[in-house]
Design an enzyme around this catalytic site. Structure first.
Site, PDB file in Angstrom:
ATOM      1  N   GLU A  17     -18.979   6.184  -4.311  1.00  0.00           N
ATOM      2  CA  GLU A  17     -17.796   7.040  -4.342  1.00  0.00           C
ATOM      3  C   GLU A  17     -17.866   8.009  -5.520  1.00  0.00           C
ATOM      4  O   GLU A  17     -17.634   9.211  -5.385  1.00  0.00           O
ATOM      5  CB  GLU A  17     -16.544   6.178  -4.468  1.00  0.00           C
ATOM      6  CG  GLU A  17     -15.246   6.971  -4.527  1.00  0.00           C
ATOM      7  CD  GLU A  17     -14.044   6.059  -4.714  1.00  0.00           C
ATOM      8  OE1 GLU A  17     -13.264   5.934  -3.766  1.00  0.00           O
ATOM      9  OE2 GLU A  17     -13.897   5.466  -5.817  1.00  0.00           O
ATOM     10  N   GLU A  47      -1.799   8.344  -3.751  1.00  0.00           N
ATOM     11  CA  GLU A  47      -1.126   8.177  -5.037  1.00  0.00           C
ATOM     12  C   GLU A  47       0.233   8.868  -5.111  1.00  0.00           C
ATOM     13  O   GLU A  47       1.153   8.360  -5.749  1.00  0.00           O
ATOM     14  CB  GLU A  47      -2.019   8.716  -6.157  1.00  0.00           C
ATOM     15  CG  GLU A  47      -3.307   7.942  -6.327  1.00  0.00           C
ATOM     16  CD  GLU A  47      -4.255   8.582  -7.324  1.00  0.00           C
ATOM     17  OE1 GLU A  47      -5.195   7.897  -7.764  1.00  0.00           O
ATOM     18  OE2 GLU A  47      -4.081   9.779  -7.666  1.00  0.00           O
ATOM     19  N   TRP A  59       0.851  -1.199   0.000  1.00  0.00           N
ATOM     20  CA  TRP A  59       0.000   0.000   0.000  1.00  0.00           C
ATOM     21  C   TRP A  59       0.878   1.236   0.000  1.00  0.00           C
ATOM     22  O   TRP A  59       2.098   1.152   0.174  1.00  0.00           O
ATOM     23  CB  TRP A  59      -0.928   0.012   1.226  1.00  0.00           C
ATOM     24  CG  TRP A  59      -2.224   0.736   0.962  1.00  0.00           C
ATOM     25  CD1 TRP A  59      -2.608   1.957   1.446  1.00  0.00           C
ATOM     26  CD2 TRP A  59      -3.289   0.294   0.128  1.00  0.00           C
ATOM     27  NE1 TRP A  59      -3.848   2.293   0.962  1.00  0.00           N
ATOM     28  CE2 TRP A  59      -4.292   1.287   0.154  1.00  0.00           C
ATOM     29  CE3 TRP A  59      -3.500  -0.848  -0.646  1.00  0.00           C
ATOM     30  CZ2 TRP A  59      -5.478   1.179  -0.573  1.00  0.00           C
ATOM     31  CZ3 TRP A  59      -4.685  -0.964  -1.353  1.00  0.00           C
ATOM     32  CH2 TRP A  59      -5.652   0.038  -1.308  1.00  0.00           C
TER      33      TRP A  59
END
Length: 575
Positions: A422, A199, A139
């Protein structure tokens, strides 16, 4: 004359119709959003999928995408909403949910994870399994906004409990959790972090803003409960954070969201930062990027307009009307669509602004915010307009309609059952990505409250000043100091950032572990402005850092002599 009267009638009629639509939507969606939010909280939430007590699942979705985890950031934002509603008297049935959250976070903090233990960086771990065990898969780590946001929520709760004379619980139960988080913030804020979208690994405006708020609130709470040993260090780091926050400003008229990432920097990150650091007592303060500040309004216009041609559902919508917005215009995740929470964030920022303008009885138009205000009155000029003027009335009415238009966009693409995913499709508005996103529901509730003029508790933004000499409007240093801007031409690879340290306290006395991070807003030029002692010989070096890898530039040390007053700019090239 007849055409003028007819035009005025149509404008008023359309504004009334839009307002009526938004009123109806809020009346219907508000209880559904509250129910949707609570359904995603363990142990008894109907969609919480077996989550333990006080654990917030991001979404029940467990495939493409799998959001059946608990994120520290999302959970804190959800419980900031719940705590605000309870403490402001909007919903006093939520006490048990808050108590459960406190208990869950006390456990989560202590869970060793891939980022470390509680004393070795583990508080930067972004997400956990819903049974309070560590998520050990790959992650984007670390994410340093979580501890700040959690402490912000818990400090709001602590301050309320102090008014209820519950000092023992605050000191014995809440303070240890808060202190752990804020020590982490104070010690790690100037290290790289993944942004809130998980990101970009650099420095993030959103993270910096909420970290700054957290330390300011923490100092106030520490003083209130006589835990003063942390005050000096937290205050010093809060001042450094406020200084660094200014470096995200782009002279093109918007906030650059991250110091890395290679994108335009136009990002909902920056809008969310303003609404989650809103402090009505600070008015339209630009230093803390308050919603009605000229920097926030200029940034908002740039952000919104970046999406007008990106999504086909925005085609043909007038410039003075709301549109669907997403994370950033270059987004491709799940197809790169608008998000409910980002579209609602625009409305919330505007509602917060209207609340402040109406409370202070005036608004200011600066050269920076002029293009924003001209959307609603093309003839407006730079100046201050009292609430008694027709210009104030015209502008605020136009901005109210503009804000409502973003809610109307969300209403248009909300299904009849009120569920908020979302994302919604950029071509037809249908729901996409994770279903029942808890953050989407929280964003609806906070936007609706903002429209109703609800004002969250102050966190101490009023009257702050920057001691570093960096500001969106320029300026020199403090007494006996000068504002020195360091610019260095340095090419980096993904994950690397450029720092500076040197021979004086303000440059961290050569300690690379606390070196100051430069902004890459004008990459490959990295920049920072620091207040340094006047008339002083100062040595320094730039440092290239990628995680635990530290690379100093080659010898000899760089050296400057600061002037006796004013400002100074040093242009260098990495060597």
């Amino acid at each position: 004359m007849l055409l003028t009267v007819l035009y005025s009638f149509l404008v008023v009629h359309n504004a009334w119709a839009q307002s009526s639509t938004v009123d109806a939507y809020i009346s219907t969606e508000s209880p559904l959003a509250k129910a949707g939010l609570l359904a995603n909280i363990g142990p008894s939430g109907s969609k919480s999928s077996g989550a333990l007590s006080g654990i917030v699942i991001a979404s029940p979705s467990n495939v493409n995408p799998d959001y059946l985890y608990t994120w520290t950031r999302d959970s804190a934002l959800v419980f900031q909403t719940i705590i605000d509603q309870f403490t402001l008297g909007l919903d006093t049935t939520l006490r048990s949910e808050i108590d459960n959250y406190v208990g869950a976070q006390a456990i989560i903090q202590q869970v060793s994870n891939p980022s470390g233990t509680i004393t070795t960086g583990g508080l930067g771990e972004p997400k956990f399994n819903i049974d309070e065990t560590a998520f050990t898969g790959a992650w984007g780590r670390p994410q340093r906004d979580g501890p700040a946001l959690r402490s912000n929520a818990l400090i709001t709760w602590a301050n309320y409990l102090l008014t209820e004379d519950n000092t023992t619980y605050v000191t014995n139960t809440l303070w240890p959790i808060i202190q752990n988080d804020l020590n982490y913030v104070a010690e790690n804020w100037n290290q790289s972090t993944y942004d809130l979208w998980e990101e970009v690994d650099s420095s993030s405006f959103f993270t910096t803003a909420v970290q700054h708020r957290s330390l300011r609130q923490g100092v106030q709470l520490a003083n209130a409960i006589s835990q003063t040993s942390v005050v000096s260090s937290w205050t010093a780091q809060a001042e450094n954070l406020l200084c660094f926050l200014q470096s995200f400003w782009n002279t093109a008229g918007y906030i650059t969201a991250n110091t890395g990432g290679g994108r335009s920097g136009k990002d909902a990150n920056t809008v969310l930062a303003s609404i989650h650091t809103f402090d009505a007592a600070a008015g339209c303060d630009a230093l803390t990027f308050q919603p009605c500040s000229d920097v926030a309004l200029s940034n908002l216009l740039t952000y919104v307009d970046a999406f007008r041609s990106v999504y086909s559902i925005n085609s043909g919508i007038a410039e003075n009307s709301g549109v669907a917005t997403g994370r950033y215009p270059e987004d491709s995740y799940q197809g790169g669509n608008p998000w409910y929470l980002t579209t609602l964030a625009v409305a919330e920022l505007l509602y917060d602004s209207l609340t402040v303008w109406n409370a202070q009885g005036s608004l200011n138009v600066t050269s920076l915010s002029l293009p924003f205000f001209q959307v609603f009155d093309s003839s407006v000029t730079v100046g201050s307009y009292a609430s008694s003027t027709s210009t104030f009335t015209t502008l605020t009415a136009g901005i109210q309609d503009y804000a409502d238009a973003f809610v109307e966009i969300v209403a248009k693409y909300t299904p009849s059952d009120g569920e908020l995913s979302e994302q919604y499709s950029k071509t037809d508005g249908s729901q996409l990505s994770a279903v029942d996103l808890t953050w989407s529901y929280a964003s609806a509730l906070t936007a609706f409250d903002a429209r109703a003029g609800v004002i969250p508790a102050s966190w101490g933004a009023k009257g702050l000043t920057s001691t570093c000499g960096i500001s969106t409007g320029g300026g020199g240093g403090g007494a006996g100091t000068v504002a020195v801007t360091f610019n260095v031409d340095a090419t980096t690879v993904f994950g690397e950032n450029i720092y500076i340290c040197g021979s004086v306290d303000a440059l961290q006395n050569w300690d690379p572990n606390t070196a100051l991070l430069l902004s890459s807003a004008d990459y490959p030029i990295w920049s920072i402005t620091v207040n340094l002692p006047a008339s002083t010989d100062i040595q320094y070096k730039y440092v290239r850092i990628d995680g635990s890898s530290i690379t100093w530039e080659s010898d000899p040390n760089m050296e400057i002599t600061t002037p006796a007053s004013g400002t100074y700019i040093e242009n260098d090239t990495w060597r």
